[in-house]
Design a protein around this motif. Structure first.
Motif, short mmCIF file in Angstrom:
data_model
loop_
_atom_site.label_atom_id
_atom_site.label_comp_id
_atom_site.label_asym_id
_atom_site.label_seq_id
_atom_site.Cartn_x
_atom_site.Cartn_y
_atom_site.Cartn_z
N ASP A 32 0.90 -1.34 0.22
CA ASP A 32 -0.13 -0.11 0.00
C ASP A 32 1.05 1.27 0.00
N PHE A 33 1.88 1.14 0.81
CA PHE A 33 2.64 2.47 1.01
C PHE A 33 3.55 2.78 -0.63
N GLN A 34 3.97 1.55 -0.89
CA GLN A 34 4.61 1.83 -2.35
C GLN A 34 3.72 2.50 -3.18
N GLU A 35 2.09 2.11 -3.14
CA GLU A 35 1.38 2.73 -3.85
C GLU A 35 1.28 4.29 -3.66
N THR A 36 1.29 4.79 -2.41
CA THR A 36 1.43 6.24 -2.22
C THR A 36 2.61 6.79 -2.71
N LEU A 37 3.94 5.94 -2.61
CA LEU A 37 5.25 6.63 -3.32
C LEU A 37 4.69 6.69 -4.72
N ASP A 38 4.02 5.72 -5.44
CA ASP A 38 4.02 5.92 -6.94
C ASP A 38 3.03 6.78 -6.98
N ILE A 39 1.91 7.26 -6.57
CA ILE A 39 0.88 8.27 -7.03
C ILE A 39 1.90 9.69 -6.61
N VAL A 40 2.70 9.87 -5.64
CA VAL A 40 3.56 10.73 -5.50
C VAL A 40 4.44 11.17 -7.00
N ARG A 41 5.03 10.08 -7.35
CA ARG A 41 5.86 10.26 -8.48
C ARG A 41 5.12 10.37 -9.67
N LYS A 42 4.09 9.98 -9.80
CA LYS A 42 3.18 10.28 -11.03
C LYS A 42 2.53 11.60 -11.18
N VAL A 43 1.96 12.21 -10.12
CA VAL A 43 1.49 13.46 -9.66
C VAL A 43 2.58 14.53 -10.00
N ARG A 44 3.76 14.25 -9.22
CA ARG A 44 4.57 15.38 -9.31
C ARG A 44 4.29 16.69 -8.30
N TYR A 45 3.95 16.36 -7.06
CA TYR A 45 3.28 17.59 -6.41
C TYR A 45 4.07 18.70 -6.44
N ASP A 46 3.70 19.83 -6.03
CA ASP A 46 4.69 21.10 -5.84
C ASP A 46 5.05 20.96 -4.24
N SER A 47 4.23 20.61 -3.60
CA SER A 47 4.50 20.36 -2.20
C SER A 47 3.55 19.26 -1.55
N ALA A 48 3.71 18.87 -0.41
CA ALA A 48 2.81 17.87 0.23
C ALA A 48 3.15 17.96 1.85
N PHE A 49 1.95 17.97 2.60
CA PHE A 49 2.04 17.96 3.80
C PHE A 49 1.92 16.44 4.14
N SER A 74 11.62 19.95 -5.13
CA SER A 74 12.57 21.02 -5.67
C SER A 74 12.85 21.02 -6.89
N GLU A 75 12.69 19.70 -7.76
CA GLU A 75 12.56 19.66 -9.34
C GLU A 75 11.41 20.43 -9.96
N VAL A 76 9.97 20.28 -9.06
CA VAL A 76 9.10 20.91 -9.86
C VAL A 76 9.02 22.58 -9.38
N CYS A 77 9.53 23.03 -8.62
CA CYS A 77 9.85 24.33 -8.07
C CYS A 77 10.58 24.94 -9.25
N ALA A 78 11.71 24.37 -9.39
CA ALA A 78 12.73 24.86 -10.32
C ALA A 78 12.35 25.23 -11.83
N VAL A 79 10.90 24.89 -12.22
CA VAL A 79 10.53 25.03 -13.64
C VAL A 79 10.22 26.41 -14.02
N HIS A 80 10.07 27.12 -12.84
CA HIS A 80 9.60 28.56 -13.35
C HIS A 80 10.85 29.62 -13.53
N GLU A 81 11.95 29.04 -13.18
CA GLU A 81 13.18 29.88 -13.21
C GLU A 81 13.38 30.79 -14.31
N GLY A 82 13.53 31.97 -14.52
CA GLY A 82 13.79 32.83 -15.55
C GLY A 82 12.51 33.41 -16.04
N THR A 83 11.50 33.22 -15.54
CA THR A 83 10.20 33.67 -15.94
C THR A 83 9.80 34.80 -15.04
#
Ligand code: SAH
Ligand code: SF4
Ligand code: F3S
Length: 479
Positions: free
Chosen positions: A356-373, A413-422
């Motif tokens: 079950d926990f692996q499924e949670t990691l998987d959804i996090v990788r698929k959605v690629r959240y800007d942040s998560a509590f 941190s990867e997702v956040c960086a995409v706006h650099e330069g805008t």
């Protein structure tokens, strides 16, 4: 903007109707407090300390509004004559913190004869908590709950006239009292309740028990409040509810959340609209379309997933599957391509296996959240999950929690960086905490940017070039 009635005559009969009744009590409390201040030769001070979510933060603004109206002056908690804790009980550690701090207040109250202590908020809706307070914390002056917060002035007067502990807790209510004073933390942005309570009963969650059944405010009352706020300098609003997507269903003239948003969008002078929280099961196509077309709705959606395992989601009573959640995310990203998505995740729900926990990691990788509590599951007495078998051992949960946090942070941190330069519009919120020659602003997508500037910029919308991403925030330059 507070609608104090200047013509209140305290020798008249006490009004039955709200909010008139509370304005009567505000006047009455004002008299008592003035007299006390004269006796001791200084103003009386207060501090409201807030635990928990934005709903509580908004409630605290209402308490502050009433206290300022009564004649108290705001001060820091360590010197205040009247200390109020607006409590949260969503996880056990929130409760522990309150008891710890109450212990520290006791000696202060012994020394200061004018000191009062008030407790309110979600924790007070639990009968065991109130029992414990009565038994072991007899020095508290006023205890009230989430449903009668509007009665604060009346409770203060009752306390001042009786010299004993005042306890007033309601089990539930269908009453919504409008037009009471409130004092905002920021002059340029404000939270607005659009609904109260929750009907979802997620099996781990205590909120429906302490906040009662879902009640929506009338759209006219919401719009009137926003118009008043704008006249008072507000440019950004955050619409608040435990499940804003089901807004309006129980009104006499039902209206959807998407329709409400469209009405709010029309208000002149309002620049930005945010809302929280959205429950995935109720997020409609209509809402996605409105978000896609809107000029004012911010490009940020907080969409709590809680778990990536359909099996666990079912036990949590969330009423969506992993696949349905992912489809929803796709739809939203198609309609609003540059939207930032954030979420809440619980680790260690009863019966959660490594799969079950692996499924949670998987959804996090698929959605690629800007942040998560990320939260460690906390057992709340009275909820269905508390009596489920297979509660997960602490060391297993801790290990999963660390792995999840690592994944979430790397991706963020990867997702956040995409706006650099805008270049993006930011609302300047404060002078930077770390460098007084800088200010801190918030992007539409909720990320923060620090750039050179001074206090006068606070409250303004400004174009900023995002020069460098620092992981979870940006450094920028004003254009
Ligand atoms: N109404 C919002 C959430 C309110 S509580 C929603 O449905 O999304 C905020 C978050 O606290 C929840 O999203 C959940 O992740 C977390 N939470 C609630 N109860 C919890 C519990 N018993 N243990 C751990 N986390 C919990
Ligand atoms: Fe709790 Fe679920 Fe309601 Fe959110 S929707 S407040 S998690 S019961
Ligand atoms: Fe806590 Fe109550 Fe909010 S329990 S999270 S303060 S609704």
């Amino acid at each position: 903007m507070n609608m104090t009635n200047q013509n209140i005559n305290l020798s008249n009969e006490i009004p039955d109707k709200e909010p008139e009744r509370q304005y009567y009590y505000i006047e009455k409390a004002k008299e008592y407090i003035q007299k006390k201040s004269q006796e001791i030769g200084r103003p009386l001070t207060f501090c409201v300390t807030t635990f928990g979510c934005q709903m509580n933060a908004r409630d605290s603004e209402k308490l502050r509004g009433i206290l300022l109206e009564i004649g108290y002056i705001e001060a820091s908690e360590d010197i205040a004559d009247f200390v109020i804790y607006n409590t949260c009980t969503v996880r056990e550690n929130a409760n522990t913190r309150v008891y710890g701090r109450l212990g520290q207040l006791k000696p202060r109250k012994k020394k200061n004869p004018n000191m009062m202590i008030g407790l309110c908020g979600c924790m007070m809706q639990e009968p065991e908590v109130v029992e414990k307070l009565k038994k072991s914390y007899g020095f508290i002056d006023i205890i009230f709950g989430t449903h009668n917060i509007f009665k604060f002035a009346e409770l203060i007067v009752t306390r001042l006239e009786s010299q004993r502990m005042i306890i007033d807790i309601w089990k539930d209510t269908d009453q919504i009292v409008e037009d009471l004073p409130n004092e905002r933390k920021y002059f340029f942005k404000s939270g607005i309740n659009i609904m109260f309570g929750c009907n979802n009963f997620c099996s781990y969650c205590i909120v429906p028990y302490v906040r009662g059944r879902e009640r929506s405010r009338e759209p006219q009352a919401i719009i009137r409040e926003i118009e008043r706020l704008i006249a008072d300098g507000v440019v950004e609003v955050m619409l608040l509810g435990q499940n804003v997507n089901s807004y309006g269903k129980n009104l006499e003239q039902p209206i959807t959340f998407a329709q409400l948003l469209q009405e709010i969008e029309k208000i002149d002078g309002l620049e930005r609209i945010r809302f929280m929280t959205s429950h995935p099961k109720d997020l409609s196509d209509e809402l996605i379309e409105v978000m896609g077309n809107s000029k004012k709705i911010c490009k940020h959606l907080h969409l709590p997933v809680q778990s990536g395992s359909t099996r666990i989601l079912q036990k949590m009573n969330r009423r969506y599957t992993k696949e349905q959640y992912l489809e929803l995310v796709d739809k939203i990203r198609k309609a609003v391509p540059d939207i930032s998505l954030t979420t809440d995740i619980i680790v260690g729900f009863p019966g959660e296996t490594e799969e079950d926990f692996q499924e949670t990691l998987d959804i996090v990788r698929k959605v690629r959240y800007d942040s998560a509590f990320t939260f460690i599951y906390s057992k709340r007495t009275g909820t269905p999950a508390a009596v489920m078998e297979d509660q997960i051992p602490e060391d297993v949960i801790k290990d999963r929690f660390d792995r999840l946090l690592n994944e979430v942070q790397t991706i963020a941190s990867e997702v956040c960086a995409v706006h650099e330069g805008t270049t993006q519009q930011v609302l300047v919120e404060s002078v930077s905490e770390h460098d007084s020659s800088m200010v801190t602003g918030r992007l539409s997508n909720n990320l923060l940017v620090h750039f050179a500037g001074s206090e006068e910029l606070i409250g303004q919308l400004i174009d900023v070039h995002l020069t460098e991403c620092k992981g979870f925030y940006y450094l920028g330059e004003k254009i």
